[in-house]
Design a protein around this motif. Structure first.
Motif, PDB file in Angstrom:
ATOM      1  N   GLY A 110     -19.644   0.026  58.704  1.00  0.00           N
ATOM      2  CA  GLY A 110     -20.543   1.265  58.923  1.00  0.00           C
ATOM      3  C   GLY A 110     -20.235   1.418  60.614  1.00  0.00           C
ATOM      4  O   GLY A 110     -19.477   0.374  61.278  1.00  0.00           O
ATOM      5  N   CYS A 111     -20.990   2.450  61.186  1.00  0.00           N
ATOM      6  CA  CYS A 111     -20.498   2.692  62.806  1.00  0.00           C
ATOM      7  C   CYS A 111     -20.869   1.673  63.381  1.00  0.00           C
ATOM      8  O   CYS A 111     -20.235   1.288  64.578  1.00  0.00           O
ATOM      9  N   ALA A 112     -22.097   0.813  63.274  1.00  0.00           N
ATOM     10  CA  ALA A 112     -22.551  -0.126  64.066  1.00  0.00           C
ATOM     11  C   ALA A 112     -21.429  -1.350  64.078  1.00  0.00           C
ATOM     12  O   ALA A 112     -21.751  -2.145  65.152  1.00  0.00           O
ATOM     13  N   GLY A 113     -20.637  -1.410  63.414  1.00  0.00           N
ATOM     14  CA  GLY A 113     -19.440  -2.445  63.312  1.00  0.00           C
ATOM     15  C   GLY A 113     -18.226  -2.184  64.355  1.00  0.00           C
ATOM     16  O   GLY A 113     -17.299  -2.835  64.428  1.00  0.00           O
ATOM     17  N   LEU A 114     -18.551  -0.784  64.935  1.00  0.00           N
ATOM     18  CA  LEU A 114     -17.414  -0.350  65.840  1.00  0.00           C
ATOM     19  C   LEU A 114     -17.577  -0.950  67.211  1.00  0.00           C
ATOM     20  O   LEU A 114     -18.690  -0.852  67.775  1.00  0.00           O
ATOM     21  N   ASN A 115     -16.501  -1.592  67.845  1.00  0.00           N
ATOM     22  CA  ASN A 115     -16.488  -1.964  69.251  1.00  0.00           C
ATOM     23  C   ASN A 115     -15.358  -1.311  69.957  1.00  0.00           C
ATOM     24  O   ASN A 115     -14.438  -0.765  69.343  1.00  0.00           O
ATOM     25  N   SER A 116     -15.383  -1.265  71.199  1.00  0.00           N
ATOM     26  CA  SER A 116     -14.399  -0.567  72.128  1.00  0.00           C
ATOM     27  C   SER A 116     -13.217  -1.196  71.893  1.00  0.00           C
ATOM     28  O   SER A 116     -12.982  -2.379  71.733  1.00  0.00           O
ATOM     29  N   TRP A 117     -12.157  -0.352  72.021  1.00  0.00           N
ATOM     30  CA  TRP A 117     -10.746  -0.612  72.288  1.00  0.00           C
ATOM     31  C   TRP A 117     -10.186  -1.562  70.721  1.00  0.00           C
ATOM     32  O   TRP A 117      -9.328  -2.263  70.833  1.00  0.00           O
ATOM     33  N   GLU A 118     -10.962  -0.920  69.756  1.00  0.00           N
ATOM     34  CA  GLU A 118     -10.548  -1.320  68.324  1.00  0.00           C
ATOM     35  C   GLU A 118      -9.487  -0.110  67.666  1.00  0.00           C
ATOM     36  O   GLU A 118      -9.587   1.034  68.270  1.00  0.00           O
ATOM     37  N   HIS A 119      -9.094  -0.230  66.542  1.00  0.00           N
ATOM     38  CA  HIS A 119      -8.125   0.741  66.031  1.00  0.00           C
ATOM     39  C   HIS A 119      -8.614   0.912  64.465  1.00  0.00           C
ATOM     40  O   HIS A 119      -8.734   0.093  63.723  1.00  0.00           O
ATOM     41  N   HIS A 120      -9.334   2.005  64.249  1.00  0.00           N
ATOM     42  CA  HIS A 120     -10.163   2.387  62.924  1.00  0.00           C
ATOM     43  C   HIS A 120      -9.548   3.732  62.600  1.00  0.00           C
ATOM     44  O   HIS A 120      -9.832   4.777  63.283  1.00  0.00           O
ATOM     45  N   VAL A 121      -9.007   3.820  61.547  1.00  0.00           N
ATOM     46  CA  VAL A 121      -8.228   5.014  61.282  1.00  0.00           C
ATOM     47  C   VAL A 121      -9.345   5.936  60.095  1.00  0.00           C
ATOM     48  O   VAL A 121      -9.799   5.370  59.098  1.00  0.00           O
ATOM     49  N   PRO A 122      -9.730   7.041  60.461  1.00  0.00           N
ATOM     50  CA  PRO A 122     -10.331   7.793  59.494  1.00  0.00           C
ATOM     51  C   PRO A 122      -9.546   8.565  58.291  1.00  0.00           C
ATOM     52  O   PRO A 122      -8.526   8.579  58.517  1.00  0.00           O
ATOM     53  N   TYR A 123     -10.323   8.853  57.337  1.00  0.00           N
ATOM     54  CA  TYR A 123      -9.357   9.715  56.518  1.00  0.00           C
ATOM     55  C   TYR A 123      -9.548  11.081  56.561  1.00  0.00           C
ATOM     56  O   TYR A 123      -8.855  12.028  55.793  1.00  0.00           O
ATOM     57  N   PHE A 124     -10.680  11.660  57.182  1.00  0.00           N
ATOM     58  CA  PHE A 124     -10.715  12.932  57.375  1.00  0.00           C
ATOM     59  C   PHE A 124     -11.616  13.142  58.626  1.00  0.00           C
ATOM     60  O   PHE A 124     -12.217  12.360  59.213  1.00  0.00           O
ATOM     61  N   LEU A 125     -11.445  14.338  59.266  1.00  0.00           N
ATOM     62  CA  LEU A 125     -11.668  14.666  60.565  1.00  0.00           C
ATOM     63  C   LEU A 125     -12.485  15.941  60.681  1.00  0.00           C
ATOM     64  O   LEU A 125     -11.874  16.927  60.325  1.00  0.00           O
ATOM     65  N   LEU A 126     -14.024  16.322  60.794  1.00  0.00           N
ATOM     66  CA  LEU A 126     -14.537  17.213  60.608  1.00  0.00           C
ATOM     67  C   LEU A 126     -14.918  17.758  62.301  1.00  0.00           C
ATOM     68  O   LEU A 126     -15.653  17.111  62.934  1.00  0.00           O
ATOM     69  N   ALA A 127     -14.660  18.986  62.481  1.00  0.00           N
ATOM     70  CA  ALA A 127     -15.088  19.846  63.858  1.00  0.00           C
ATOM     71  C   ALA A 127     -16.512  20.089  63.649  1.00  0.00           C
ATOM     72  O   ALA A 127     -16.870  20.735  62.575  1.00  0.00           O
ATOM     73  N   GLN A 128     -17.165  19.988  64.780  1.00  0.00           N
ATOM     74  CA  GLN A 128     -18.592  20.278  64.814  1.00  0.00           C
ATOM     75  C   GLN A 128     -18.770  21.268  66.076  1.00  0.00           C
ATOM     76  O   GLN A 128     -18.486  21.002  67.126  1.00  0.00           O
TER      77      GLN A 128
END
Length: 128
Positions: A110-128
Motif C-alpha cells: 500500500g501507499c504507506a509502504g512507500l519511502n523516498s528514493w525507492e523504485h516502484h513501477v505502476p502498471y497504469f498511470l491516470l491523469a487527473q
C-alpha cells in the motif's frame, strides 16, 4: 426471435464476462503523484516523481526510459514522462496504479509502504 447479430453480441458478452471472472484478483493500490513537486529523469533513465504515501510526498522512481522495467516498456515510460511533464505545467496530478505482485512492488503493501528514493513501477498511470 433474435437476429444473428444480436446472438453474436450476446455470446461475446457472456464469453467476456466469463473471462473477466476467471481472472485472479491481484492486490493493487493507488497513490496520488504530484509532478509539480518533483519530476526528474536520472542518468540511468529512471523517471522520478513525488508520490504521496498518506503522510508526505516521497520521491519514487516509476519507470525507465531506457529499458523494460517490470512490464513497462521504454516507450510507455516516455509517454508517462510526457504526461507528467504536462501535469507539472498545468498543476494537475496523476494516479499511478501499483500492483503488489509486481517485482518492484513485492515488499510494499500500500501507499504507506512507500519511502523516498525507492523504485516502484505502476502498471497504469491516470491523469487527473
Amino acid at each position: 426471435m433474435m437476429k444473428s447479430s444480436h446472438k453474436l453480441v450476446a455470446r461475446c458478452a457472456i464469453a467476456a464476462a466469463a473471462w473477466c471472472f476467471a481472472m485472479p484478483a491481484q492486490a493493487a493500490f493507488i497513490c496520488p503523484a504530484y509532478p509539480k513537486e518533483y519530476l526528474a529523469v536520472g542518468g540511468d533513465g529512471l523517471v522520478y516523481t513525488a508520490v504521496n504515501n498518506g503522510t508526505s510526498n516521497v520521491v519514487t522512481a516509476i519507470c525507465s526510459v531506457t529499458a523494460n522495467d517490470d512490464g513497462v516498456s521504454p516507450q510507455a515510460c516516455t509517454a508517462w514522462y510526457s504526461l507528467l511533464l504536462t501535469l507539472r505545467n498545468t498543476g494537475g496530478h496523476a494516479l499511478p496504479h501499483f500492483n503488489e505482485a509486481a517485482l518492484t512492488n513485492s515488499s510494499v503493501k500500500g501507499c504507506a509502504g512507500l519511502n523516498s528514493w525507492e523504485h516502484h513501477v505502476p502498471y497504469f498511470l491516470l491523469a487527473q
